[in-house]
Design a protein around this motif. Structure first.
Motif, PDB file in Angstrom:
ATOM      1  N   LEU A  50       7.701  27.749 -10.120  1.00 38.64           N
ATOM      2  CA  LEU A  50       9.077  26.923  -9.806  1.00 38.64           C
ATOM      3  C   LEU A  50       9.823  27.204 -11.500  1.00 38.64           C
ATOM      4  O   LEU A  50       9.110  26.418 -12.976  1.00 38.64           O
ATOM      5  CB  LEU A  50       9.183  25.489  -9.639  1.00 38.64           C
ATOM      6  N   GLU A  51      11.284  28.056 -11.008  1.00 41.72           N
ATOM      7  CA  GLU A  51      11.551  28.194 -12.341  1.00 41.72           C
ATOM      8  C   GLU A  51      12.870  27.503 -11.642  1.00 41.72           C
ATOM      9  O   GLU A  51      13.879  27.207 -11.077  1.00 41.72           O
ATOM     10  CB  GLU A  51      12.293  29.330 -12.687  1.00 41.72           C
ATOM     11  N   GLU A  52      13.842  26.995 -13.421  1.00 41.55           N
ATOM     12  CA  GLU A  52      15.265  27.035 -13.042  1.00 41.55           C
ATOM     13  C   GLU A  52      16.216  28.006 -13.210  1.00 41.55           C
ATOM     14  O   GLU A  52      15.611  28.950 -14.309  1.00 41.55           O
ATOM     15  CB  GLU A  52      15.273  25.331 -14.319  1.00 41.55           C
ATOM     16  N   PRO A  53      17.610  28.057 -13.173  1.00 44.88           N
ATOM     17  CA  PRO A  53      17.929  27.403 -12.797  1.00 44.88           C
ATOM     18  C   PRO A  53      18.269  27.475 -10.841  1.00 44.88           C
ATOM     19  O   PRO A  53      17.147  28.036 -10.580  1.00 44.88           O
ATOM     20  CB  PRO A  53      19.381  27.933 -12.416  1.00 44.88           C
ATOM     21  N   GLY A  54      17.900  26.399 -10.403  1.00 43.84           N
ATOM     22  CA  GLY A  54      18.060  26.598  -8.727  1.00 43.84           C
ATOM     23  C   GLY A  54      16.979  24.964  -8.872  1.00 43.84           C
ATOM     24  O   GLY A  54      17.784  24.028  -8.009  1.00 43.84           O
ATOM     25  N   PRO A  55      16.274  24.585  -8.204  1.00 40.17           N
ATOM     26  CA  PRO A  55      15.455  25.529  -8.979  1.00 40.17           C
ATOM     27  C   PRO A  55      14.615  26.098  -7.704  1.00 40.17           C
ATOM     28  O   PRO A  55      14.666  26.037  -6.825  1.00 40.17           O
ATOM     29  CB  PRO A  55      13.730  24.248  -9.613  1.00 40.17           C
ATOM     30  N   VAL A  56      13.727  27.585  -7.879  1.00 37.79           N
ATOM     31  CA  VAL A  56      13.455  28.727  -7.325  1.00 37.79           C
ATOM     32  C   VAL A  56      12.108  29.208  -7.295  1.00 37.79           C
ATOM     33  O   VAL A  56      11.732  28.586  -8.562  1.00 37.79           O
ATOM     34  CB  VAL A  56      14.476  29.148  -7.156  1.00 37.79           C
ATOM     35  N   LEU A  57      11.161  29.853  -6.481  1.00 37.68           N
ATOM     36  CA  LEU A  57       9.901  29.534  -6.557  1.00 37.68           C
ATOM     37  C   LEU A  57      10.098  31.209  -7.654  1.00 37.68           C
ATOM     38  O   LEU A  57      10.852  32.190  -6.724  1.00 37.68           O
ATOM     39  CB  LEU A  57       9.128  29.617  -5.650  1.00 37.68           C
ATOM     40  N   GLN A  58       9.557  31.709  -8.206  1.00 34.45           N
ATOM     41  CA  GLN A  58       9.621  33.280  -8.799  1.00 34.45           C
ATOM     42  C   GLN A  58       8.131  33.393  -8.534  1.00 34.45           C
ATOM     43  O   GLN A  58       7.225  32.819  -9.312  1.00 34.45           O
ATOM     44  CB  GLN A  58       9.987  32.766 -10.076  1.00 34.45           C
ATOM     45  N   LEU A  59       7.896  34.416  -8.601  1.00 33.47           N
ATOM     46  CA  LEU A  59       6.285  35.364  -7.793  1.00 33.47           C
ATOM     47  C   LEU A  59       6.063  35.200  -9.218  1.00 33.47           C
ATOM     48  O   LEU A  59       6.872  35.977  -9.902  1.00 33.47           O
ATOM     49  CB  LEU A  59       6.475  36.873  -7.252  1.00 33.47           C
ATOM     50  N   GLY A  60       4.781  35.313  -9.141  1.00 38.46           N
ATOM     51  CA  GLY A  60       3.747  35.714 -10.592  1.00 38.46           C
ATOM     52  C   GLY A  60       2.906  36.840 -10.733  1.00 38.46           C
ATOM     53  O   GLY A  60       3.602  37.390  -9.918  1.00 38.46           O
ATOM     54  N   PHE A  61       1.739  35.777 -11.163  1.00 35.39           N
ATOM     55  CA  PHE A  61       0.854  36.729 -11.196  1.00 35.39           C
ATOM     56  C   PHE A  61       0.406  37.053  -8.747  1.00 35.39           C
ATOM     57  O   PHE A  61      -0.182  36.054  -8.911  1.00 35.39           O
ATOM     58  CB  PHE A  61      -0.368  36.876 -11.284  1.00 35.39           C
ATOM     59  N   PHE A  62       0.091  37.701  -8.594  1.00 30.49           N
ATOM     60  CA  PHE A  62      -0.234  38.573  -7.061  1.00 30.49           C
ATOM     61  C   PHE A  62      -1.597  39.162  -7.428  1.00 30.49           C
ATOM     62  O   PHE A  62      -1.380  40.282  -7.947  1.00 30.49           O
ATOM     63  CB  PHE A  62       1.235  38.263  -6.403  1.00 30.49           C
ATOM     64  N   GLU A  63      -1.877  39.550  -6.027  1.00 29.43           N
ATOM     65  CA  GLU A  63      -2.836  40.556  -5.435  1.00 29.43           C
ATOM     66  C   GLU A  63      -2.336  40.873  -4.614  1.00 29.43           C
ATOM     67  O   GLU A  63      -2.435  39.819  -3.329  1.00 29.43           O
ATOM     68  CB  GLU A  63      -4.368  40.613  -5.832  1.00 29.43           C
ATOM     69  N   GLY A  64      -2.487  42.147  -3.510  1.00 22.84           N
ATOM     70  CA  GLY A  64      -2.271  42.809  -2.591  1.00 22.84           C
ATOM     71  C   GLY A  64      -0.910  43.092  -2.787  1.00 22.84           C
ATOM     72  O   GLY A  64      -0.377  43.662  -3.827  1.00 22.84           O
ATOM     73  N   ALA A  65      -0.421  43.307  -1.512  1.00 18.47           N
ATOM     74  CA  ALA A  65       0.767  44.212  -1.229  1.00 18.47           C
ATOM     75  C   ALA A  65       2.104  43.682  -2.064  1.00 18.47           C
ATOM     76  O   ALA A  65       1.645  42.896  -1.560  1.00 18.47           O
ATOM     77  CB  ALA A  65       1.014  44.707   0.237  1.00 18.47           C
ATOM     78  N   PRO A  66       3.504  44.900  -2.327  1.00 16.43           N
ATOM     79  CA  PRO A  66       4.116  44.249  -3.208  1.00 16.43           C
ATOM     80  C   PRO A  66       5.087  43.507  -2.038  1.00 16.43           C
ATOM     81  O   PRO A  66       5.457  43.971  -0.550  1.00 16.43           O
ATOM     82  CB  PRO A  66       5.022  45.723  -3.274  1.00 16.43           C
ATOM     83  N   THR A  67       5.313  41.993  -1.804  1.00 16.85           N
ATOM     84  CA  THR A  67       6.074  41.816  -1.238  1.00 16.85           C
ATOM     85  C   THR A  67       7.410  41.520  -1.736  1.00 16.85           C
ATOM     86  O   THR A  67       8.631  41.547  -2.297  1.00 16.85           O
ATOM     87  CB  THR A  67       6.355  39.783  -1.455  1.00 16.85           C
ATOM     88  N   PRO A  68       9.033  41.424  -0.746  1.00 12.80           N
ATOM     89  CA  PRO A  68      10.273  41.387  -1.029  1.00 12.80           C
ATOM     90  C   PRO A  68      10.691  40.253  -1.431  1.00 12.80           C
ATOM     91  O   PRO A  68      11.998  39.884  -1.941  1.00 12.80           O
ATOM     92  CB  PRO A  68      11.346  41.874   0.090  1.00 12.80           C
ATOM     93  N   HIS A  69       9.702  39.681  -0.858  1.00 15.05           N
ATOM     94  CA  HIS A  69      10.207  37.870  -1.393  1.00 15.05           C
ATOM     95  C   HIS A  69       8.769  37.615  -2.755  1.00 15.05           C
ATOM     96  O   HIS A  69       9.033  36.967  -2.778  1.00 15.05           O
ATOM     97  CB  HIS A  69       9.260  36.803  -0.258  1.00 15.05           C
ATOM     98  N   THR A  70      10.413  37.894  -3.874  1.00 18.40           N
ATOM     99  CA  THR A  70      10.210  37.289  -5.356  1.00 18.40           C
ATOM    100  C   THR A  70      10.287  36.018  -5.992  1.00 18.40           C
ATOM    101  O   THR A  70      10.044  35.762  -6.337  1.00 18.40           O
ATOM    102  CB  THR A  70      10.280  38.608  -6.619  1.00 18.40           C
ATOM    103  N   ARG A  71      11.444  36.047  -4.997  1.00 15.58           N
ATOM    104  CA  ARG A  71      11.867  34.509  -5.570  1.00 15.58           C
ATOM    105  C   ARG A  71      12.858  33.482  -4.387  1.00 15.58           C
ATOM    106  O   ARG A  71      12.937  34.296  -3.407  1.00 15.58           O
ATOM    107  CB  ARG A  71      14.017  34.751  -5.926  1.00 15.58           C
ATOM    108  N   ILE A  72      11.769  32.676  -4.205  1.00 16.08           N
ATOM    109  CA  ILE A  72      12.080  31.505  -2.672  1.00 16.08           C
ATOM    110  C   ILE A  72      12.792  30.295  -2.774  1.00 16.08           C
ATOM    111  O   ILE A  72      12.364  29.726  -3.630  1.00 16.08           O
ATOM    112  CB  ILE A  72      11.117  31.965  -2.209  1.00 16.08           C
ATOM    113  N   PRO A  73      14.233  30.413  -2.067  1.00 15.81           N
ATOM    114  CA  PRO A  73      14.744  28.371  -2.509  1.00 15.81           C
ATOM    115  C   PRO A  73      13.843  27.687  -1.834  1.00 15.81           C
ATOM    116  O   PRO A  73      12.724  27.996  -1.499  1.00 15.81           O
ATOM    117  CB  PRO A  73      15.850  28.864  -1.896  1.00 15.81           C
TER     118      PRO A  73
END
Ligand code: SME
Length: 159
Positions: A50-73
Motif C-alpha cells: 500500500l502506498e500513498e496517495p490513494g492509497p493504491v497497491l503498488q507492485l513490489g517483488f514478484f516472480e513470473g510473467a510481467p503484469t500490466p497491473h503495477t498499480r491497483i486501486p
C-alpha cells in the motif's frame, strides 16, 4: 498440487529466511523466489504494498510473467478486495469472478493474503496458478504464513 511435504519444507525455509534476511525487502524478494521455484502450481508470485496517495497497491517483488497491473486501486481486482476486506481471498475460477483483473490468459485461479503490521493492512501476497482451484487449505496456510512473517519483519523494523 503441492504435497504436504513440499508445503512443510517451504514453511521451514521461509521461517529460516525470516531469521537470515536483514530487511523486509530482502525477505519479500527471497519469499517470492522460493515459492515460485518450489511450488509447481504457483505460476506467478508477488507482493503488492500500500502506498500513498490513494492509497493504491503498488507492485513490489514478484516472480513470473510481467503484469500490466503495477498499480491497483483498492476498489479494483481480487487484490483490491483482499486489502479492503482485510482477509484472504481465494478464487478457484478467475473467469467467473467479475472482480478479476487479468494478468495472463493462462491464469485459472488466484489467492491473495493481506500483510498486517501493527494491526493495519500494509500490503498483500498474491499468487496466481495456471491450474483451476490450485489453492487448498494448506496452500492458504502457507501463503498466510509468508504474509505474516513479512508483517512481523516490518513491525520489528519500525520499532
Ligand atoms: N489478478 C489480480 C491482478 C494482479 S495480477 O494477477 C498479477 C487482481 O484481480 O487483482
Amino acid at each position: 498440487m503441492p504435497t504436504s511435504t513440499q508445503i512443510q519444507e517451504a514453511e521451514q525455509e521461509v521461517a529460516q529466511l525470516a531469521t537470515t534476511c536483514a530487511t523486509a525487502n530482502e525477505l519479500m524478494a527471497a519469499i517470492v523466489k522460493l515459492l515460485h521455484r518450489k511450488m509447481p502450481h504457483y505460476n506467478w508470485v508477488g507482493f503488492y504494498m500500500l502506498e500513498e496517495p490513494g492509497p493504491v497497491l503498488q507492485l513490489g517483488f514478484f516472480e513470473g510473467a510481467p503484469t500490466p497491473h503495477t498499480r491497483i486501486p483498492l476498489n479494483q481486482g481480487i487484490c483490491g478486495a483482499a486489502v479492503s476486506q482485510g482477509e484472504t481471498v481465494v478464487v478457484d475460477d478467475v473467469s467467473s469472478d467479475p472482480r478479476y483483473l487479468a494478468c495472463s490468459i493462462e491464469t485459472k485461479s488466484e489467492i491473495v493474503a493481506p500483510v498486517f503490521a501493527d494491526g493495519q493492512v500494509v500490503g498483500e501476497l498474491d499468487v496466481d496458478s495456471h491450474t483451476p482451484a490450485a489453492f487448498a487449505l494448506e496452500d492458504r496456510r502457507l501463503i498466510e504464513y509468508c504474509a505474516s512473517v513479512v508483517g512481523k519483519h516490518l513491525e520489528n523494523a519500525g520499532s
